[in-house]
Every structure is written in structure tokens, then in C-alpha cells.
Design a protein around this motif. Sequence first.
Motif, mmCIF file in Angstrom:
data_model
loop_
_atom_site.group_PDB
_atom_site.id
_atom_site.type_symbol
_atom_site.label_atom_id
_atom_site.label_comp_id
_atom_site.label_asym_id
_atom_site.label_seq_id
_atom_site.Cartn_x
_atom_site.Cartn_y
_atom_site.Cartn_z
ATOM 1 N N SER A 93 -0.158 4.502 -6.222
ATOM 2 C CA SER A 93 -1.392 5.104 -5.721
ATOM 3 C C SER A 93 -2.010 6.022 -6.763
ATOM 4 O O SER A 93 -1.321 6.553 -7.640
ATOM 5 C CB SER A 93 -1.124 5.892 -4.434
ATOM 6 O OG SER A 93 -0.253 6.977 -4.680
ATOM 7 N N GLY B 231 3.694 0.462 -3.683
ATOM 8 C CA GLY B 231 3.005 1.682 -3.276
ATOM 9 C C GLY B 231 2.463 2.514 -4.410
ATOM 10 O O GLY B 231 2.436 3.744 -4.315
ATOM 11 N N SER C 233 0.841 -1.205 0.000
ATOM 12 C CA SER C 233 0.000 0.000 0.000
ATOM 13 C C SER C 233 0.876 1.255 0.000
ATOM 14 O O SER C 233 2.062 1.193 0.337
ATOM 15 C CB SER C 233 -0.933 -0.001 1.209
ATOM 16 O OG SER C 233 -0.199 0.155 2.412
ATOM 17 N N TRP D 123 -3.460 1.216 -5.483
ATOM 18 C CA TRP D 123 -4.287 1.627 -4.350
ATOM 19 C C TRP D 123 -4.751 3.069 -4.544
ATOM 20 O O TRP D 123 -4.147 3.825 -5.311
ATOM 21 C CB TRP D 123 -3.497 1.545 -3.051
ATOM 22 C CG TRP D 123 -2.888 0.222 -2.745
ATOM 23 C CD1 TRP D 123 -1.858 -0.387 -3.409
ATOM 24 C CD2 TRP D 123 -3.258 -0.664 -1.687
ATOM 25 N NE1 TRP D 123 -1.559 -1.600 -2.831
ATOM 26 C CE2 TRP D 123 -2.404 -1.797 -1.767
ATOM 27 C CE3 TRP D 123 -4.212 -0.615 -0.673
ATOM 28 C CZ2 TRP D 123 -2.486 -2.855 -0.872
ATOM 29 C CZ3 TRP D 123 -4.290 -1.676 0.222
ATOM 30 C CH2 TRP D 123 -3.447 -2.784 0.116
ATOM 31 N N GLU E 146 -5.431 4.403 0.839
ATOM 32 C CA GLU E 146 -5.115 2.990 1.030
ATOM 33 C C GLU E 146 -6.320 2.063 0.937
ATOM 34 O O GLU E 146 -6.445 1.100 1.688
ATOM 35 C CB GLU E 146 -4.368 2.777 2.355
ATOM 36 C CG GLU E 146 -3.007 3.452 2.377
ATOM 37 C CD GLU E 146 -2.085 2.925 3.465
ATOM 38 O OE1 GLU E 146 -0.976 2.468 3.136
ATOM 39 O OE2 GLU E 146 -2.477 2.986 4.629
ATOM 40 N N LYS F 168 1.303 3.846 1.913
ATOM 41 C CA LYS F 168 1.952 4.249 3.156
ATOM 42 C C LYS F 168 2.649 3.074 3.843
ATOM 43 O O LYS F 168 3.235 3.236 4.914
ATOM 44 C CB LYS F 168 0.939 4.889 4.098
ATOM 45 C CG LYS F 168 0.299 6.151 3.528
ATOM 46 C CD LYS F 168 -0.795 6.675 4.432
ATOM 47 C CE LYS F 168 -1.499 7.871 3.788
ATOM 48 N NZ LYS F 168 -2.631 8.349 4.612
#
Length: 567
Positions: free
Chosen positions: A517, A515, A402, A456, A460, A404
Motif C-alpha cells: 500500500s 497488501g 488489497s 494499492w 484500497e 486490508k
Amino acid sequence: MKILYYLGIMRGLYFQMLLIVTGCCIIQQPVLAQDKTLKKRYTRELDSLWSKNVYINALSNDGQWIAFEEAYHKKQSTLYLRNTRGTTILKLATSGIFNFSNNNKWFAYTTPDNKLKVIDLSNLHEEVYNDIQSFSFSYSGNFIAANAVKPDISASLLVIDLIHNNSRSFSNAGDCVWHPTADLLAAQFIDEKSGESVLIDAVEQQYKLIYKSENSVCSDLKWTGSGNIMTFLETAGHQHKIHIYDVAKEKHKMLDNDVLNKHSLNAVIGNRGLSISDDGNNVFFYRKSSREVPDMEAMETWDTDEPWIYPQMKDYKKNELPFLLTAWDVQSDRILEIADKETPSVLFNPNHPYCLVFNKLVYEPQYKQFLEADIYSINNKSGKKQLIIKKQSIQPEFVSLSPKGNYVAYFNDSNWWIFNVKTGESENVTSKLKEAFRDVKGSWTNENIPFGSPGWSEDENLILYDQYDIWLMDPTGMQYQKITSGRTNKIKFRINRDSRRNDLKYLSHFSKNTGISFDLDKGILLDMTGEDFSSGFAFFKKKTGVKELCFAPIKVDEPLNLLTKIF
């Protein structure tokens, strides 16, 4: 019976038409033989008369200008620069390096004869600089750092002031990297006996020495995302040192093998690339055993007891196994072993509090298409290791961190699971849904292959694909949302990747699946594909949902990410 009857009729018509066409060809043959104006034969040399494809390469931040390339089979590609709001179009010869400035004022490109050409987009005036092989714009777009074709010449680095139309040259330059948010250039200069790492303030025209080395070379310059910290690697023979410099505090710090051995690691710093967290507090590097034995193999020895065949095993032992990821806490000077001999492979993001470690060979050899391993998470501060899942495929399509670093998603037993690294618990987030997330038709090995997860949301939530639609899954598995409605008309929706092909941060995360996003408040571009291969685009925003932009029985592709500025 009716079907067979109709098939018999169609077969009879087919052979009748074939006889008629064949007869016409035989009758016309003498006539054609007498025709003196025969058509020219097509040969492969004629391929050069037209291009083989057109690629959209770059778009200015304000959307006013677009650069696209026409590729040919046997000659140099042609670059076109076009105004999107008018009829102005320029035809340029390029060597493949070109870019717009962040402030939309300039377009620069290199030519096959090693010239740098800079076009003022307000009046199309062009400036030319000779003997240049590469360049980069500063953050503001008002300056260019240009590298010479021959590094040994007196002007190996040229810092160009585009506003005042002047330049400053430097000799013996090595690596140079612009500050991410200021017109500050980090550069390294090398001569026969020493090297210098410096900061060049392009606005104030100031030159500041950070570090001077003797009988060594400095390389691998990197800035943190904020630009407060920079790192670089110093090399003298087979010995390496890691340097970190705090720009705001003007503080310099160094890690060498003597400091490393104080932690009883019996290791030396390797020459692999450095990674640094955005806050500058953690530097990740690769260590090697100080007792490493040189490879003196005189002949190939294929050992059938090895888990992999010789070439694959040799590459693994030489280029991956000796290099073990290590974390340096800059504030406390603590050194932490992330990877070890039991779990030498790592999946990590320098900004995350945890890394994933595993051993690729633990279940090898096996008959399956994809490698499987026991995956562990390790805390970057405490070093605490915990098991996430045993015998899990480690392909990027199956495992995702994810944004974070609080969660790990993995596809197992035909479902998606999310592991909470803080609580140590996993949740099956797709078992309650009737839609399938396993792509049965897409696997020729009959293995569990997912339709995929592109990444993601920034808060998240895991983004998933089924056969047609896109889903948002809460990490607890309690909430979920299908954001598209493609199943009804059998239209497949997917998040478009091409629109971010110039986003270096996205590409870095995409290559490791660490990660990735998407900002759903700003919106994302979606691909649409019908069963009849109709194609198009849609745009999704959290507030407004999905808006179809175009969809037709044609092929559309090559988008660039400007839509967030339009909608």
C-alpha cells in the motif's frame, strides 16, 4: 526514388571517408613506429584503479547525514559518511553492516576485522567494540544489541547504552530482537542442556525469564507490529512447539503436537517460519503429515508421467508440498487448515481475514510461460472456501491482495478485475477505458502480460499502469482517476521502488505481493522515463497532484525516501 538517391550519395561519401582514413593510417604508420614514447597498454589489472559504481545506502531520518558506498572490482568497498548540509565527509572501511539510529544521534558500522564502530554525529567521536559480527539499534536509538563473532565466548551478546557509554554482556546468546516501539530486547540463551527465553529492559537494566526449556532449542523470535505479543519456536529433535507471550498481561501459551492431534489432523508442527497478526490473535504455521516417509531414494528416477521435470518436481515435493499452512486462533484455541492436499499453495498476509489457496499442478504440464491455477479464497475464521477465478496466472504481476484483505485484483483476458471476498463478485475495472493495460510488445510469447500494478492506496483503490500513465481504480469499477499525463509527451511514469529499499515491511509485502500500500496523502515518488531515455523524478500528493522535480537527458537513480518529509 528520392530516398534511394540520398542513400546512394551517403553510401558514396562513406566509402570515400573510409579510403581517406585508411590512407592516413598507412602514411602515419612509419612515423608512429619511430615514436619511442609509446602509450602504455591497458590490462584488466588496471581496473582496480577506480571504482565500478557508487550506491546510496542509507539516509538519517532528519536528512542531515547520508551513507553511500563506492564499490571496486578487486578490493573492499569504501563507505562514505557525509553531512548533507555541510562539507564534512568521513571515509570508512566497512564489512557491509551499517545503520543510523532512529533518533539521528549515532551511526554504527562493522569493519572487515570484526570491530563495531559507533560515531556520535554531534561531535564525530568514535567508540570501538571488538569481536562483533552484527548489531541492531533499539527503537529509541539509545541502545545497541551487538552479537559476538564467536557465540561460545563469555560475552556473546553485548547490550550497549550509548547515552551513558556503558555496556552489559551476556553469555550463550542465540536470537535477539528489539521491541518495535520500546527499548525492550527479546533474547534466547542456550547451553548444553537447556535454554531460556528472556526479556531485557535496556532502560531499567532488568532481566525477566519468560520460558525455560530442557534439552531443546528456541528460535525464530518475532514481535507483533504493536509489540504486545511475541512468538518463538521450540525444537527438540524433530519435535516442535509454538510459544506465544503476552507482554502486557504476562501470559504464556503453547501449542504442541498433542494439541494439534486433538483436532484429528494427523500432523505435526513443521520447522517453517511463523507468522503472527499484528493484534496477536492469529498465528500461522506449517504442519506436516505425522506419517511422512523419509526420502530413501538411491537413484534419480525420471518419470515422464510427472507434470514437471525431475529436479523441479523433487524440489516441490521436498520443500513445498509437505508443508501446509495452518491457522491457530490464540483466543479460542481453534486450529484451522488453510492449505490441504487439493490446494497446497497459499498466498496470504497474517493481518488479512482471508487467504488465497491454489494447486500449481492442476493444469501442468502446459506450453504457457506462466503457471495457471484455479484460485480460491478461504475465510481464516470459518474455513469457508469460494472460487475466485479458474485457470488464472499466479505470477505476482497478475494477482494482488488489497492492504486490508477485502479485495483480490487479477489480470485476465487483457483486463484488470477486482474480486470482493465478502460478496463473492468480480468487477472488470478497465473494460470501459480506451487505454490498453496489456503490454503487447513486452510479451515474446504473445500471452496476456499487463503493464503492471505496483499495489494499492491505503483506502484500497487499485493502482494500475498503462503504457505511460498511472491510474487509481475504485474496487467497484464505477470511479477511476488518471493521476499522471505522460501519454502526451510519451513520458512513462512509474512509482519508484528504490526509495523504499530499506523498508522491511514493504519488502516483505513486495516479495509476496500481499497488501502493498501507498499513502497518497503523504505522497509517493515517481520515476519519469522518456522515449529518448531522458529520466527524472516527480512527486505525487492527493491534494496537490504531480509535481516534477527533475527531468533531463541524463540518468538519475538511487533515491531514498525522504521526500515525504520535504513536501
